[in-house]
Write a protein that holds these residues in place. Structure first.
Motif, PDB file in Angstrom:
ATOM      1  N   ASP A   3     -10.140  -0.138 -13.104  1.00  0.00           N
ATOM      2  CA  ASP A   3     -11.289   0.695 -13.424  1.00  0.00           C
ATOM      3  C   ASP A   3     -12.424   0.462 -12.421  1.00  0.00           C
ATOM      4  O   ASP A   3     -13.060   1.408 -11.964  1.00  0.00           O
ATOM      5  CB  ASP A   3     -11.761   0.401 -14.851  1.00  0.00           C
ATOM      6  N   TYR A   4     -12.662  -0.792 -12.068  1.00  0.00           N
ATOM      7  CA  TYR A   4     -13.731  -1.109 -11.114  1.00  0.00           C
ATOM      8  C   TYR A   4     -13.428  -0.482  -9.755  1.00  0.00           C
ATOM      9  O   TYR A   4     -14.307   0.128  -9.134  1.00  0.00           O
ATOM     10  CB  TYR A   4     -13.887  -2.631 -10.989  1.00  0.00           C
ATOM     11  N   LEU A   5     -12.189  -0.604  -9.288  1.00  0.00           N
ATOM     12  CA  LEU A   5     -11.813  -0.010  -8.006  1.00  0.00           C
ATOM     13  C   LEU A   5     -11.921   1.514  -8.047  1.00  0.00           C
ATOM     14  O   LEU A   5     -12.363   2.141  -7.080  1.00  0.00           O
ATOM     15  CB  LEU A   5     -10.393  -0.430  -7.619  1.00  0.00           C
ATOM     16  N   ARG A   6     -11.523   2.106  -9.159  1.00  0.00           N
ATOM     17  CA  ARG A   6     -11.619   3.559  -9.304  1.00  0.00           C
ATOM     18  C   ARG A   6     -13.069   4.021  -9.191  1.00  0.00           C
ATOM     19  O   ARG A   6     -13.386   4.965  -8.474  1.00  0.00           O
ATOM     20  CB  ARG A   6     -11.016   4.011 -10.647  1.00  0.00           C
ATOM     21  N   ARG A   7     -13.964   3.300  -9.889  1.00  0.00           N
ATOM     22  CA  ARG A   7     -15.380   3.663  -9.836  1.00  0.00           C
ATOM     23  C   ARG A   7     -15.962   3.457  -8.440  1.00  0.00           C
ATOM     24  O   ARG A   7     -16.791   4.242  -7.988  1.00  0.00           O
ATOM     25  CB  ARG A   7     -16.167   2.874 -10.879  1.00  0.00           C
ATOM     26  N   LEU A   8     -15.523   2.407  -7.753  1.00  0.00           N
ATOM     27  CA  LEU A   8     -15.980   2.181  -6.380  1.00  0.00           C
ATOM     28  C   LEU A   8     -15.560   3.329  -5.473  1.00  0.00           C
ATOM     29  O   LEU A   8     -16.359   3.819  -4.660  1.00  0.00           O
ATOM     30  CB  LEU A   8     -15.398   0.879  -5.819  1.00  0.00           C
ATOM     31  N   CYS A   9     -14.313   3.739  -5.596  1.00  0.00           N
ATOM     32  CA  CYS A   9     -13.800   4.825  -4.764  1.00  0.00           C
ATOM     33  C   CYS A   9     -14.489   6.151  -5.070  1.00  0.00           C
ATOM     34  O   CYS A   9     -14.727   6.952  -4.168  1.00  0.00           O
ATOM     35  CB  CYS A   9     -12.286   4.955  -4.935  1.00  0.00           C
ATOM     36  N   GLU A  10     -14.815   6.378  -6.329  1.00  0.00           N
ATOM     37  CA  GLU A  10     -15.527   7.605  -6.696  1.00  0.00           C
ATOM     38  C   GLU A  10     -16.950   7.603  -6.158  1.00  0.00           C
ATOM     39  O   GLU A  10     -17.504   8.656  -5.844  1.00  0.00           O
ATOM     40  CB  GLU A  10     -15.559   7.759  -8.220  1.00  0.00           C
ATOM     41  N   ALA A  11     -17.537   6.427  -6.037  1.00  0.00           N
ATOM     42  CA  ALA A  11     -18.932   6.322  -5.603  1.00  0.00           C
ATOM     43  C   ALA A  11     -19.103   6.507  -4.103  1.00  0.00           C
ATOM     44  O   ALA A  11     -20.172   6.918  -3.644  1.00  0.00           O
ATOM     45  CB  ALA A  11     -19.507   4.977  -6.024  1.00  0.00           C
ATOM     46  N   ASP A  12     -18.066   6.213  -3.304  1.00  0.00           N
ATOM     47  CA  ASP A  12     -18.222   6.241  -1.852  1.00  0.00           C
ATOM     48  C   ASP A  12     -16.917   6.704  -1.200  1.00  0.00           C
ATOM     49  O   ASP A  12     -15.867   6.092  -1.395  1.00  0.00           O
ATOM     50  CB  ASP A  12     -18.590   4.840  -1.359  1.00  0.00           C
ATOM     51  N   THR A  13     -16.999   7.766  -0.399  1.00  0.00           N
ATOM     52  CA  THR A  13     -15.794   8.297   0.247  1.00  0.00           C
ATOM     53  C   THR A  13     -15.253   7.333   1.307  1.00  0.00           C
ATOM     54  O   THR A  13     -14.045   7.282   1.528  1.00  0.00           O
ATOM     55  CB  THR A  13     -16.069   9.664   0.891  1.00  0.00           C
ATOM     56  N   HIS A  14     -16.133   6.593   1.962  1.00  0.00           N
ATOM     57  CA  HIS A  14     -15.683   5.612   2.972  1.00  0.00           C
ATOM     58  C   HIS A  14     -14.823   4.538   2.304  1.00  0.00           C
ATOM     59  O   HIS A  14     -13.777   4.148   2.839  1.00  0.00           O
ATOM     60  CB  HIS A  14     -16.885   4.990   3.676  1.00  0.00           C
ATOM     61  N   ILE A  15     -15.242   4.079   1.137  1.00  0.00           N
ATOM     62  CA  ILE A  15     -14.458   3.085   0.395  1.00  0.00           C
ATOM     63  C   ILE A  15     -13.120   3.692  -0.020  1.00  0.00           C
ATOM     64  O   ILE A  15     -12.078   3.050   0.082  1.00  0.00           O
ATOM     65  CB  ILE A  15     -15.245   2.564  -0.827  1.00  0.00           C
ATOM     66  N   GLN A  16     -13.141   4.946  -0.461  1.00  0.00           N
ATOM     67  CA  GLN A  16     -11.914   5.637  -0.869  1.00  0.00           C
ATOM     68  C   GLN A  16     -10.922   5.713   0.284  1.00  0.00           C
ATOM     69  O   GLN A  16      -9.750   5.389   0.123  1.00  0.00           O
ATOM     70  CB  GLN A  16     -12.244   7.052  -1.373  1.00  0.00           C
ATOM     71  N   GLU A  17     -11.394   6.121   1.467  1.00  0.00           N
ATOM     72  CA  GLU A  17     -10.507   6.237   2.627  1.00  0.00           C
ATOM     73  C   GLU A  17      -9.960   4.870   3.039  1.00  0.00           C
ATOM     74  O   GLU A  17      -8.775   4.737   3.351  1.00  0.00           O
ATOM     75  CB  GLU A  17     -11.257   6.881   3.793  1.00  0.00           C
ATOM     76  N   THR A  18     -10.816   3.866   3.042  1.00  0.00           N
ATOM     77  CA  THR A  18     -10.385   2.518   3.401  1.00  0.00           C
ATOM     78  C   THR A  18      -9.367   2.002   2.398  1.00  0.00           C
ATOM     79  O   THR A  18      -8.347   1.413   2.775  1.00  0.00           O
ATOM     80  CB  THR A  18     -11.599   1.566   3.473  1.00  0.00           C
ATOM     81  N   TYR A  19      -9.616   2.242   1.131  1.00  0.00           N
ATOM     82  CA  TYR A  19      -8.688   1.833   0.078  1.00  0.00           C
ATOM     83  C   TYR A  19      -7.308   2.458   0.295  1.00  0.00           C
ATOM     84  O   TYR A  19      -6.283   1.775   0.235  1.00  0.00           O
ATOM     85  CB  TYR A  19      -9.261   2.225  -1.285  1.00  0.00           C
ATOM     86  N   GLU A  20      -7.289   3.752   0.567  1.00  0.00           N
ATOM     87  CA  GLU A  20      -6.014   4.449   0.772  1.00  0.00           C
ATOM     88  C   GLU A  20      -5.279   3.902   1.995  1.00  0.00           C
ATOM     89  O   GLU A  20      -4.059   3.705   1.958  1.00  0.00           O
ATOM     90  CB  GLU A  20      -6.252   5.949   0.919  1.00  0.00           C
ATOM     91  N   LEU A  21      -6.000   3.642   3.083  1.00  0.00           N
ATOM     92  CA  LEU A  21      -5.368   3.116   4.289  1.00  0.00           C
ATOM     93  C   LEU A  21      -4.805   1.714   4.063  1.00  0.00           C
ATOM     94  O   LEU A  21      -3.707   1.389   4.527  1.00  0.00           O
ATOM     95  CB  LEU A  21      -6.369   3.112   5.449  1.00  0.00           C
ATOM     96  N   ILE A  22      -5.538   0.904   3.342  1.00  0.00           N
ATOM     97  CA  ILE A  22      -5.055  -0.454   3.066  1.00  0.00           C
ATOM     98  C   ILE A  22      -3.848  -0.414   2.147  1.00  0.00           C
ATOM     99  O   ILE A  22      -2.881  -1.165   2.337  1.00  0.00           O
ATOM    100  CB  ILE A  22      -6.186  -1.333   2.489  1.00  0.00           C
ATOM    101  N   GLN A  23      -3.865   0.477   1.152  1.00  0.00           N
ATOM    102  CA  GLN A  23      -2.705   0.629   0.268  1.00  0.00           C
ATOM    103  C   GLN A  23      -1.476   1.051   1.064  1.00  0.00           C
ATOM    104  O   GLN A  23      -0.379   0.523   0.868  1.00  0.00           O
ATOM    105  CB  GLN A  23      -2.996   1.653  -0.832  1.00  0.00           C
ATOM    106  N   GLU A  24      -1.681   1.978   1.981  1.00  0.00           N
ATOM    107  CA  GLU A  24      -0.578   2.438   2.816  1.00  0.00           C
ATOM    108  C   GLU A  24      -0.053   1.296   3.693  1.00  0.00           C
ATOM    109  O   GLU A  24       1.158   1.117   3.832  1.00  0.00           O
ATOM    110  CB  GLU A  24      -1.069   3.595   3.694  1.00  0.00           C
ATOM    111  N   PHE A  25      -0.949   0.514   4.258  1.00  0.00           N
ATOM    112  CA  PHE A  25      -0.550  -0.607   5.115  1.00  0.00           C
ATOM    113  C   PHE A  25       0.219  -1.671   4.326  1.00  0.00           C
ATOM    114  O   PHE A  25       1.268  -2.138   4.774  1.00  0.00           O
ATOM    115  CB  PHE A  25      -1.780  -1.229   5.778  1.00  0.00           C
ATOM    116  N   THR A  26      -0.290  -2.035   3.158  1.00  0.00           N
ATOM    117  CA  THR A  26       0.404  -3.057   2.371  1.00  0.00           C
ATOM    118  C   THR A  26       1.774  -2.564   1.905  1.00  0.00           C
ATOM    119  O   THR A  26       2.714  -3.340   1.802  1.00  0.00           O
ATOM    120  CB  THR A  26      -0.445  -3.518   1.164  1.00  0.00           C
ATOM    121  N   THR A  27       1.894  -1.272   1.650  1.00  0.00           N
ATOM    122  CA  THR A  27       3.199  -0.708   1.291  1.00  0.00           C
ATOM    123  C   THR A  27       4.160  -0.799   2.476  1.00  0.00           C
ATOM    124  O   THR A  27       5.337  -1.140   2.295  1.00  0.00           O
ATOM    125  CB  THR A  27       3.045   0.756   0.833  1.00  0.00           C
ATOM    126  N   LEU A  28       3.650  -0.516   3.682  1.00  0.00           N
ATOM    127  CA  LEU A  28       4.481  -0.651   4.882  1.00  0.00           C
ATOM    128  C   LEU A  28       5.002  -2.075   5.020  1.00  0.00           C
ATOM    129  O   LEU A  28       6.164  -2.291   5.372  1.00  0.00           O
ATOM    130  CB  LEU A  28       3.684  -0.281   6.141  1.00  0.00           C
TER     131      LEU A  28
END
Length: 141
Positions: free
Chosen positions: A78-103
């Motif tokens: 929930d905290y991460l979701r709210r952070l991502c909703e509050a800032d698009t830069h955080i959202q993009e960084t979150y998605e890139l890191i998720q993609e990297f860790t999946t790789l």
């Protein structure tokens, strides 16, 4: 015992320090003493204040981002979701890191170059710096 030693090879300050140690005082039978202070309204906290949670540190949030989705607690999600909703830069960084860790987890190294290209286009300065150093290391002979 160092404190009782009169040898010249042990300096006096070391002997005095050993004599003031809790182990030495316990050996001699001298207990520690603490000043007793009665609570006053000025020194007591409101019970509601004691239950307040502090926000997580940046390091804690960074760890959560690298966890798998099912490893996070509900309040962390929930905290991460709210952070991502509050800032698009955080959202993009979150998605890139998720993609990297999946790789990394799924060992899909063949997709690493496309991830690096995506970071160059839309990643923040920190991720771009990481990607540049990673690219330099992968292209070295």
């Amino acid at each position: 015992c160092i404190a009782r030693s009169k040898h010249r090879d042990i300096p006096g300050p070391t002997r005095r320090l050993a004599a003031s140690s809790p182990a030495f005082r316990a050996l001699k039978g001298e207990a520690r003493s603490f000043k007793s202070v009665e609570p006053t309204p000025q020194t007591m906290i409101n019970p509601a204040e004691g239950k307040k949670k502090h926000p997580p540190t940046a390091l804690q949030v960074a760890h959560w981002v690298t966890f798998k989705e099912d490893q996070r607690l509900e309040w962390q999600k929930d905290y991460l979701r709210r952070l991502c909703e509050a800032d698009t830069h955080i959202q993009e960084t979150y998605e890139l890191i998720q993609e990297f860790t999946t790789l990394l987890r799924e060992r899909k190294g063949e997709q690493f170059d496309s991830w690096l290209a995506r970071v160059e286009q839309q990643g923040g300065a920190e991720l771009q710096s990481f990607a540049a150093s990673a690219y330099a290391k992968t292209t070295m002979p």
